[in-house]
Design a protein around this motif. Structure first.
Motif, short mmCIF file in Angstrom:
data_model
loop_
_atom_site.label_atom_id
_atom_site.label_comp_id
_atom_site.label_asym_id
_atom_site.label_seq_id
_atom_site.Cartn_x
_atom_site.Cartn_y
_atom_site.Cartn_z
N LEU A 200 0.81 -1.22 0.00
CA LEU A 200 0.00 0.00 0.00
C LEU A 200 0.85 1.28 0.00
O LEU A 200 0.31 2.38 -0.05
CB LEU A 200 -0.93 0.01 1.23
CG LEU A 200 -1.98 -1.10 1.27
CD1 LEU A 200 -2.81 -0.98 2.55
CD2 LEU A 200 -2.89 -1.03 0.05
N ILE A 201 2.18 1.11 0.10
CA ILE A 201 3.06 2.28 0.16
C ILE A 201 3.72 2.50 -1.20
O ILE A 201 4.37 1.60 -1.74
CB ILE A 201 4.14 2.09 1.25
CG1 ILE A 201 3.47 1.85 2.61
CG2 ILE A 201 5.05 3.31 1.31
CD1 ILE A 201 4.43 1.53 3.73
N ALA A 202 3.52 3.69 -1.75
CA ALA A 202 4.11 4.03 -3.05
C ALA A 202 5.62 4.17 -2.90
O ALA A 202 6.15 4.32 -1.79
CB ALA A 202 3.51 5.33 -3.55
N ASP A 203 6.33 4.11 -4.02
CA ASP A 203 7.77 4.36 -4.04
C ASP A 203 8.05 5.69 -4.71
O ASP A 203 7.48 5.99 -5.76
CB ASP A 203 8.49 3.26 -4.85
CG ASP A 203 8.47 1.92 -4.13
OD1 ASP A 203 8.75 1.91 -2.91
OD2 ASP A 203 8.15 0.91 -4.77
N LEU A 204 8.95 6.46 -4.07
CA LEU A 204 9.43 7.66 -4.74
C LEU A 204 10.26 7.18 -5.93
O LEU A 204 11.18 6.39 -5.77
CB LEU A 204 10.29 8.46 -3.76
CG LEU A 204 10.78 9.83 -4.23
CD1 LEU A 204 9.61 10.80 -4.40
CD2 LEU A 204 11.78 10.41 -3.21
N ASP A 205 9.93 7.63 -7.13
CA ASP A 205 10.55 7.08 -8.33
C ASP A 205 11.17 8.18 -9.18
O ASP A 205 10.45 8.96 -9.82
CB ASP A 205 9.48 6.32 -9.15
CG ASP A 205 10.09 5.60 -10.34
OD1 ASP A 205 11.24 5.91 -10.70
OD2 ASP A 205 9.40 4.73 -10.91
N PRO A 206 12.52 8.25 -9.18
CA PRO A 206 13.19 9.32 -9.95
C PRO A 206 12.79 9.32 -11.42
O PRO A 206 12.74 10.37 -12.06
CB PRO A 206 14.68 8.98 -9.79
CG PRO A 206 14.77 8.10 -8.59
CD PRO A 206 13.47 7.37 -8.49
N GLU A 207 12.47 8.14 -11.94
CA GLU A 207 12.11 8.06 -13.37
C GLU A 207 10.81 8.80 -13.67
O GLU A 207 10.57 9.21 -14.82
CB GLU A 207 11.94 6.60 -13.78
CG GLU A 207 13.14 5.75 -13.47
CD GLU A 207 13.73 5.11 -14.71
OE1 GLU A 207 12.93 4.64 -15.53
OE2 GLU A 207 14.98 5.11 -14.84
N LEU A 208 9.96 8.92 -12.68
CA LEU A 208 8.67 9.59 -12.90
C LEU A 208 8.75 11.09 -12.65
O LEU A 208 7.84 11.83 -12.98
CB LEU A 208 7.60 9.00 -11.98
CG LEU A 208 7.09 7.60 -12.32
CD1 LEU A 208 6.16 7.11 -11.20
CD2 LEU A 208 6.36 7.59 -13.65
N MET A 209 9.84 11.52 -12.03
CA MET A 209 9.95 12.95 -11.69
C MET A 209 10.19 13.78 -12.94
O MET A 209 10.80 13.33 -13.89
CB MET A 209 11.09 13.15 -10.71
CG MET A 209 10.82 12.48 -9.38
SD MET A 209 12.02 13.01 -8.16
CE MET A 209 11.71 11.81 -6.88
N ARG A 210 9.69 14.99 -12.91
CA ARG A 210 9.98 15.95 -13.98
C ARG A 210 10.81 17.05 -13.36
O ARG A 210 10.34 17.74 -12.45
CB ARG A 210 8.69 16.54 -14.54
CG ARG A 210 7.75 15.48 -15.06
CD ARG A 210 7.66 15.52 -16.57
NE ARG A 210 6.50 14.74 -17.00
CZ ARG A 210 5.32 15.28 -17.27
NH1 ARG A 210 5.13 16.58 -17.18
NH2 ARG A 210 4.33 14.51 -17.64
N PRO A 211 12.06 17.19 -13.81
CA PRO A 211 12.96 18.17 -13.19
C PRO A 211 12.32 19.55 -13.11
O PRO A 211 11.68 20.00 -14.08
CB PRO A 211 14.17 18.17 -14.13
CG PRO A 211 14.14 16.82 -14.79
CD PRO A 211 12.69 16.46 -14.92
N ASP A 212 12.48 20.19 -11.98
CA ASP A 212 11.96 21.55 -11.76
C ASP A 212 10.44 21.64 -11.88
O ASP A 212 9.89 22.73 -12.05
CB ASP A 212 12.60 22.57 -12.73
CG ASP A 212 14.11 22.61 -12.57
OD1 ASP A 212 14.59 22.47 -11.43
OD2 ASP A 212 14.81 22.78 -13.59
N TRP A 213 9.74 20.49 -11.85
CA TRP A 213 8.30 20.59 -12.02
C TRP A 213 7.52 19.69 -11.06
O TRP A 213 6.61 20.18 -10.37
CB TRP A 213 7.89 20.27 -13.47
CG TRP A 213 6.49 20.71 -13.77
CD1 TRP A 213 6.05 21.99 -13.95
CD2 TRP A 213 5.34 19.86 -13.90
NE1 TRP A 213 4.70 21.99 -14.19
CE2 TRP A 213 4.24 20.71 -14.16
CE3 TRP A 213 5.14 18.47 -13.82
CZ2 TRP A 213 2.95 20.22 -14.35
CZ3 TRP A 213 3.86 17.99 -14.01
CH2 TRP A 213 2.78 18.86 -14.27
#
Lengths: 234, 179
Positions: A200-213
């Motif tokens: 039930l706990i999501a993972d912080l995923d760098p691949e999904l991040m949008r830099p500066d956004w």
């Protein structure tokens, strides 16, 4: 008429009990009798077809009338599969959540945190052929609730899913990694065994991040799967 | 095999995904506008183990079309919030009989699922129709102890009007189903 392939029995420990004394609202609402086991019939094996034509998608909760909501912008994405690892395509995913201050856009929410005119907190998306979904929102705040204990719900997003069989219908909640309130939350702690809670706990995923956004969190969801062999009629 | 994601309560604020029009499956601007069949209402009151009404439940409906098919030509899905008196009410077409396990036939029925604060997962039940001769042959009802069968059978309250109350806990507790 060939009988539909039955769903696998619920895996032990994977689901919460209905009678959960630490969550006070269950006291008078949980059935006292166990549910009646029945074979999977066409009724449970079939499911409504939710098409975007009738159920308009809404995948950006972070903006209302072109104005940005307050809070940490984030992308939440993941895959919906069944217990056999097969993608569930065309699943309707409904989400709802509190705003960054921990207040729902809901008449019955009387928590005196501020409402955000630029955040309603309700969305609807569909999975693609690989079972993938994605939406943009802001990180919800924690909020107090009237339940014994520390009495603050951890940050969470409500998810509702319809798969390709009505028996797959699922309503659940997504939580955030490292939230200290998880240790005290009756609803999260009552979810099942440790593996069930971890899912039930999501993972912080760098691949999904949008830099500066935007931040990015991955939340994969598993719906009930069908057994390998057809049901033998007793 | 990864087990299914754990269910969690819908909580008290699920109305953010409540669209009251969905309780009317025959709505003029909906997917079933103009569909042919016997128009009915299915209504009821949900109460808890203390006898109090449940004013914050989400009830979802799933059913076959009037010919007993789930082929999708008829969109047999609805959603309804209970009101302050615990009442729900759907408008739909009466479903037909549906093939059951083996060569059996399931009597016409509507599946209802209840989500709410205090329910860690949805509760699934069925509404059958009183007076239908096929009830006696229904393979699911046959599994239900006779004393409790009535909790799954809606009663007529008028022309095309059916009522099935749902008791979550205690005396007269509704039979809930799982596959």
């Amino acid at each position: 008429m060939v009988d539909p392939i039955p769903f696998r029995p619920v895996a032990p420990g994977s689901q919460p009990p209905l009678d959960l004394p630490s969550y006070r609202s269950t006291a008078h609402r949980h059935p006292s009798q166990p549910p009646l086991r029945m074979p999977t019939t066409l009724t449970e094996a079939s499911a409504p077809s939710f098409t975007p034509a009738w159920y308009a998608p809404h995948d950006d909760l972070s903006v209302v009338d072109g104005k940005q909501a307050l809070g940490e912008r984030m992308i939440v994405a993941g895959r919906v599969t069944d217990e056999n690892g097969r993608p569930v395509a065309g699943a309707m995913v409904e989400v709802w959540q509190a705003n960054a201050a921990g207040r729902y856009h809901h008449a019955r929410d009387q928590h005196d945190a501020p409402l955000d005119p630029n955040f309603h907190g309700e969305g609807r998306v569909f999975t693609d052929a690989e079972g993938r979904y994605s939406f943009t929102t802001i990180k919800p705040g924690a909020y107090p609730w009237r339940n014994p204990g520390p009495g603050w719900r951890p940050q969470h997003i409500h998810f509702g899913l319809h798969g390709n069989g009505f028996a797959q219908r699922l309503i659940t909640q997504m939580y955030f990694p490292g939230d200290p309130l998880l240790a005290f939350d009756a609803i999260f702690q009552g979810s099942g065994d440790d593996a069930a809670k971890r899912r039930l706990i999501a993972d912080l995923d760098p691949e999904l991040m949008r830099p500066d956004w935007a931040l990015g969190y991955r939340f994969d969801i598993v719906l009930r799967g069908r057994a390998a062999t057809p049901f033998e009629n007793a | 095999m990864t087990p299914a994601t754990a269910s969690q309560t819908a909580g008290p604020y699920w109305h953010m995904i409540d669209f009251p029009a969905w309780a009317d499956l025959l709505r003029a601007d909906g997917p079933n506008a103009g569909a042919a069949g016997e128009r009915i209402t299915l209504a009821g009151v949900i109460t808890d183990g203390a006898g109090a009404v449940v004013p914050d439940a989400m009830v979802e409906l799933w059913q076959a079309d009037p010919k007993g098919s789930y082929d999708g030509a008829f969109h047999g899905f609805g959603r309804c919030a209970t009101d302050a008196q615990g009442r729900f009410c759907f408008m739909t077409l009466k479903p037909g009989a549906v093939p059951g396990p083996g060569n059996s036939t399931q009597a016409p029925h509507i599946t209802l699922t209840i989500f709410a604060r205090g329910l860690m997962s949805g509760l699934v039940t069925r509404a059958y129709f009183a007076g239908d001769a096929r009830l006696a042959e229904d393979p699911i009802l046959a599994r239900v102890p006779e004393m409790r069968r009535g909790t799954l059978i809606a009663k007529p309250t008028g022309q095309g009007e059916w009522r099935l109350d749902i008791r979550l806990q205690g005396e007269g507790e509704t039979v809930f189903l799982t596959v």
